[in-house]
Design a protein around this motif. Structure first.
Motif, PDB file in Angstrom:
ATOM      1  N   LEU A 157       0.591  -0.796   0.457  1.00 18.85           N
ATOM      2  CA  LEU A 157      -0.186  -0.221  -0.163  1.00 18.85           C
ATOM      3  C   LEU A 157       0.455   1.138   0.061  1.00 18.85           C
ATOM      4  CD1 LEU A 157      -2.311  -0.909   2.422  1.00 18.85           C
ATOM      5  CD2 LEU A 157      -2.679  -1.501   0.215  1.00 18.85           C
ATOM      6  N   LEU A 158       2.033   1.310   0.470  1.00 15.78           N
ATOM      7  CA  LEU A 158       3.194   2.106   0.721  1.00 15.78           C
ATOM      8  C   LEU A 158       3.227   2.518  -0.646  1.00 15.78           C
ATOM      9  CD1 LEU A 158       3.666   3.413   3.782  1.00 15.78           C
ATOM     10  CD2 LEU A 158       2.462   1.257   3.469  1.00 15.78           C
ATOM     11  N   CYS A 159       3.767   2.386  -1.710  1.00 16.78           N
ATOM     12  CA  CYS A 159       3.651   3.056  -2.638  1.00 16.78           C
ATOM     13  C   CYS A 159       2.482   2.207  -4.217  1.00 16.78           C
ATOM     14  CB  CYS A 159       5.223   2.224  -3.952  1.00 16.78           C
ATOM     15  SG  CYS A 159       5.835   2.952  -4.410  1.00 16.78           S
ATOM     16  N   ALA A 160       2.388   0.741  -4.218  1.00 19.23           N
ATOM     17  CA  ALA A 160       1.611   0.783  -5.078  1.00 19.23           C
ATOM     18  C   ALA A 160      -0.264   0.757  -5.034  1.00 19.23           C
ATOM     19  CB  ALA A 160       1.441  -1.457  -5.655  1.00 19.23           C
ATOM     20  N   GLY A 161      -0.442   1.421  -2.947  1.00 18.75           N
ATOM     21  CA  GLY A 161      -1.353   1.424  -2.742  1.00 18.75           C
ATOM     22  C   GLY A 161      -1.315   3.231  -3.578  1.00 18.75           C
ATOM     23  N   ILE A 162      -0.679   3.627  -2.540  1.00  9.88           N
ATOM     24  CA  ILE A 162      -0.757   5.370  -2.808  1.00  9.88           C
ATOM     25  C   ILE A 162      -0.678   5.584  -4.184  1.00  9.88           C
ATOM     26  CG2 ILE A 162       1.391   5.672  -2.343  1.00  9.88           C
ATOM     27  CD1 ILE A 162      -1.561   8.022  -1.848  1.00  9.88           C
ATOM     28  N   THR A 163       0.149   5.112  -4.794  1.00  9.45           N
ATOM     29  CA  THR A 163       0.236   5.542  -6.438  1.00  9.45           C
ATOM     30  C   THR A 163      -1.625   5.896  -7.600  1.00  9.45           C
ATOM     31  OG1 THR A 163       2.346   4.518  -6.498  1.00  9.45           O
ATOM     32  CG2 THR A 163       1.074   4.735  -8.452  1.00  9.45           C
ATOM     33  N   THR A 164      -2.144   4.595  -6.776  1.00  8.77           N
ATOM     34  CA  THR A 164      -3.684   3.758  -7.387  1.00  8.77           C
ATOM     35  C   THR A 164      -4.240   5.334  -6.739  1.00  8.77           C
ATOM     36  OG1 THR A 164      -3.583   2.493  -6.454  1.00  8.77           O
ATOM     37  CG2 THR A 164      -2.604   2.439  -8.827  1.00  8.77           C
ATOM     38  N   TYR A 165      -4.289   5.110  -5.685  1.00  6.68           N
ATOM     39  CA  TYR A 165      -5.280   5.684  -4.911  1.00  6.68           C
ATOM     40  C   TYR A 165      -5.766   7.440  -4.730  1.00  6.68           C
ATOM     41  CZ  TYR A 165      -7.608   7.749  -0.314  1.00  6.68           C
ATOM     42  OH  TYR A 165      -8.823   8.335   0.518  1.00  6.68           O
ATOM     43  N   SER A 166      -3.876   8.618  -4.576  1.00  5.45           N
ATOM     44  CA  SER A 166      -4.004   9.679  -4.984  1.00  5.45           C
ATOM     45  C   SER A 166      -4.498   9.875  -6.676  1.00  5.45           C
ATOM     46  CB  SER A 166      -2.606   9.952  -4.973  1.00  5.45           C
ATOM     47  OG  SER A 166      -2.622  11.174  -4.627  1.00  5.45           O
ATOM     48  N   PRO A 167      -4.662   9.686  -7.633  1.00  3.33           N
ATOM     49  CA  PRO A 167      -5.096  10.007  -8.784  1.00  3.33           C
ATOM     50  C   PRO A 167      -6.671   9.678  -9.257  1.00  3.33           C
ATOM     51  CG  PRO A 167      -3.884   7.914  -9.692  1.00  3.33           C
ATOM     52  CD  PRO A 167      -3.172   8.627  -7.687  1.00  3.33           C
ATOM     53  N   LEU A 168      -6.957   8.825  -8.420  1.00  7.30           N
ATOM     54  CA  LEU A 168      -8.430   8.719  -8.206  1.00  7.30           C
ATOM     55  C   LEU A 168      -9.177   9.644  -6.957  1.00  7.30           C
ATOM     56  CD1 LEU A 168      -8.156   4.489  -8.075  1.00  7.30           C
ATOM     57  CD2 LEU A 168      -9.328   6.098  -9.788  1.00  7.30           C
ATOM     58  N   ARG A 169      -8.521  10.197  -6.247  1.00  6.56           N
ATOM     59  CA  ARG A 169      -9.276  11.071  -5.218  1.00  6.56           C
ATOM     60  C   ARG A 169      -9.318  12.011  -6.005  1.00  6.56           C
ATOM     61  NH1 ARG A 169     -12.550  10.585  -0.987  1.00  6.56           N
ATOM     62  NH2 ARG A 169     -11.583  11.270   0.359  1.00  6.56           N
ATOM     63  N   HIS A 170      -8.112  12.758  -6.775  1.00  8.39           N
ATOM     64  CA  HIS A 170      -7.349  13.923  -6.945  1.00  8.39           C
ATOM     65  C   HIS A 170      -9.100  13.943  -8.025  1.00  8.39           C
ATOM     66  CE1 HIS A 170      -5.249  17.470  -7.815  1.00  8.39           C
ATOM     67  NE2 HIS A 170      -5.635  16.918  -9.572  1.00  8.39           N
ATOM     68  N   TRP A 171      -8.774  13.326  -8.945  1.00 12.54           N
ATOM     69  CA  TRP A 171      -9.992  13.183 -10.345  1.00 12.54           C
ATOM     70  C   TRP A 171     -11.208  12.595  -9.827  1.00 12.54           C
ATOM     71  CZ3 TRP A 171      -4.839  13.092 -10.756  1.00 12.54           C
ATOM     72  CH2 TRP A 171      -4.009  13.856 -12.514  1.00 12.54           C
ATOM     73  N   LYS A 172     -11.458  12.852  -8.664  1.00  8.95           N
ATOM     74  CA  LYS A 172     -12.855  12.681  -8.307  1.00  8.95           C
ATOM     75  C   LYS A 172     -14.086  11.569  -8.325  1.00  8.95           C
ATOM     76  CE  LYS A 172     -13.089  17.506  -6.621  1.00  8.95           C
ATOM     77  NZ  LYS A 172     -11.574  17.586  -6.917  1.00  8.95           N
ATOM     78  N   VAL A 173     -12.785  10.455  -8.090  1.00  9.57           N
ATOM     79  CA  VAL A 173     -13.502   9.217  -8.973  1.00  9.57           C
ATOM     80  C   VAL A 173     -14.712   8.791  -7.450  1.00  9.57           C
ATOM     81  CG1 VAL A 173     -13.742   6.802  -8.781  1.00  9.57           C
ATOM     82  CG2 VAL A 173     -11.843   8.495 -10.445  1.00  9.57           C
ATOM     83  N   GLY A 174     -15.933   8.396  -8.542  1.00  8.58           N
ATOM     84  CA  GLY A 174     -17.316   8.375  -7.528  1.00  8.58           C
ATOM     85  C   GLY A 174     -18.054   7.705  -7.350  1.00  8.58           C
ATOM     86  N   PRO A 175     -19.204   7.174  -7.105  1.00 10.27           N
ATOM     87  CA  PRO A 175     -20.526   6.771  -7.982  1.00 10.27           C
ATOM     88  C   PRO A 175     -21.103   7.828  -8.768  1.00 10.27           C
ATOM     89  CG  PRO A 175     -20.500   6.576  -5.199  1.00 10.27           C
ATOM     90  CD  PRO A 175     -18.921   7.839  -5.578  1.00 10.27           C
ATOM     91  N   GLY A 176     -21.390   6.483  -9.456  1.00  8.36           N
ATOM     92  CA  GLY A 176     -22.065   7.200 -11.125  1.00  8.36           C
ATOM     93  C   GLY A 176     -21.182   7.489 -12.471  1.00  8.36           C
ATOM     94  N   GLN A 177     -20.079   6.841 -12.318  1.00  3.32           N
ATOM     95  CA  GLN A 177     -18.514   6.917 -13.038  1.00  3.32           C
ATOM     96  C   GLN A 177     -18.516   5.814 -13.931  1.00  3.32           C
ATOM     97  OE1 GLN A 177     -15.596   9.287 -10.868  1.00  3.32           O
ATOM     98  NE2 GLN A 177     -16.941  11.064 -11.872  1.00  3.32           N
ATOM     99  N   LYS A 178     -18.295   5.637 -14.875  1.00  4.62           N
ATOM    100  CA  LYS A 178     -17.448   4.200 -14.970  1.00  4.62           C
ATOM    101  C   LYS A 178     -15.621   4.492 -15.784  1.00  4.62           C
ATOM    102  CE  LYS A 178     -18.094   1.910 -19.800  1.00  4.62           C
ATOM    103  NZ  LYS A 178     -17.811   1.778 -20.594  1.00  4.62           N
TER     104      LYS A 178
END
Length: 350
Positions: A157-178
């Protein structure tokens, strides 16, 4: 100073071998961590082989560190002896530039100090990573790790995790999105888990149909085989966000056709040139965006760890004895791992 034991490479052709070195004494703001598990990232191999230039030897790789706090400095308030803690890709930064003041230490204008293959701030001493028995890190660059998590599977999580989490959060991925996750490897399998937990409809995009069943096990709602023109046409113009985890040079143009107008594809894997180049038409028609993202700042890394504890998210790992680390590197080079090797550091003393 304290004596440390680990494994190092001594030149870009050498195998990993046992190595003894010194860690700095615990300062007022430092935390000493007994390393329990160290994830193996593909960048460990790239750095050791000097694929990207700038390799510093001897090199003790490892920037996916989970351990137990064994000593804290006088000014440390966030940790106490016995706590579980994690260290990722950075161990310091300038702390004063605009990026650092906005909790974006990974974009430090003077450059972050990396966990290995770097030099201590203001000194000639090399930083040595997690393929070792302990590490000393300033408390700002250490995250708390919940006891709820499977510690060995939490290390990546300390590399692979945050590398993928950060852009998903920054671009506000959430319900209703594909959301499409391109590539099912160490990064991609975490992207699928995070995007699903954030509420998006997740499509695993792969060149390998055989990975479909595993993608769905990880949480993908659908699998798109990118080599199938009919499938690509059926999904054209339908994605809100694409997370591209492919780590090598590749043709990005076909993926751009999958995006909606004004939608974004974020690169988190490839750091070399795109070949063939990206066509202007791929972004002009539809006002589409190609961007990139690197790990995450320390506040966001802590947020990610807390999110993982809340949603019971960890990596799929294969735990190894450190004495087999060279074999693991050889397998990783052939993509023979699902999806992350983790070293049980107790085997260092065995």
């Amino acid at each position: 100073m304290s004596l440390a034991h680990g494994y190092a490479v001594h030149d870009n052709q050498a195998p990993l071998v046992p190595f003894t070195f010194e860690r700095r004494a615990v300062g007022a703001d430092d935390v000493r961590i007994q390393i329990l598990y160290s994830g193996i990232c593909h960048s460990d191999l790239h750095q050791a082989r000097d694929d990207w230039g700038g390799a510093l030897f001897p090199m003790v790789p490892g920037h996916e560190i989970i351990g137990r706090v064994t000593e804290v400095g006088a000014n440390v308030t966030r940790f106490k002896v016995g706590d579980f803690a994690g260290v990722g890709c950075m161990v310091d930064s300038c702390r004063h530039c605009d990026a650092c003041e906005h909790d974006l230490e990974q974009y430090c204008e003077k450059g972050p100090t990396y966990t290995y293959n770097s030099k201590e701030r203001g000194a000639d001493q090399l930083t040595y990573g997690g393929y070792s028995d302990h590490v000393v890190v300033e408390q700002r660059f250490v995250v708390k790790v919940s006891e709820k998590l499977d510690l060995k599977a939490a290390a990546p999580l300390l590399c692979a995790g945050i590398t993928t989490y950060s852009p998903l959060r920054h671009w506000k991925v959430g319900p209703g999105q594909k959301v499409g996750v391109i590539g099912l490897g160490g990064l991609g399998h975490m992207g699928v888990k995070f995007a699903k937990a954030m509420g998006a409809t997740v499509v695993m995009i792969t060149t390998t149909p055989e990975k479909g069943a595993d993608a769905k096990r990880l949480g993908a709602d659908e699998v798109l085989v990118s080599r199938d023109p009919a499938q690509m046409k059926a999904h054209a113009g339908s994605f809100d966000f694409l997370l591209n985890t492919i780590p090598v040079s590749h043709d990005t143009n076909p993926y751009m056709s999958l995006l909606k107008r004004d939608a974004t594809m974020c690169l988190v894997g490839v750091i070399t040139e795109l070949d063939p180049p990206l066509y202007g038409s791929s972004v002009i028609f539809g006002r589409k965006h190609v961007t990139g993202s690197a790990i995450g700042g320390m506040a966001e890394t802590q947020e990610m760890m807390d999110f993982c504890a809340e949603h019971n998210i960890v990596s799929d790992v294969e735990v190894i004895d450190i004495k087999t680390v060279n074999e693991a590197w050889a397998r990783m080079a052939k993509n023979d791992v699902r999806y992350r090797f983790v070293i049980d550091m107790a085997t260092l003393a065995a």
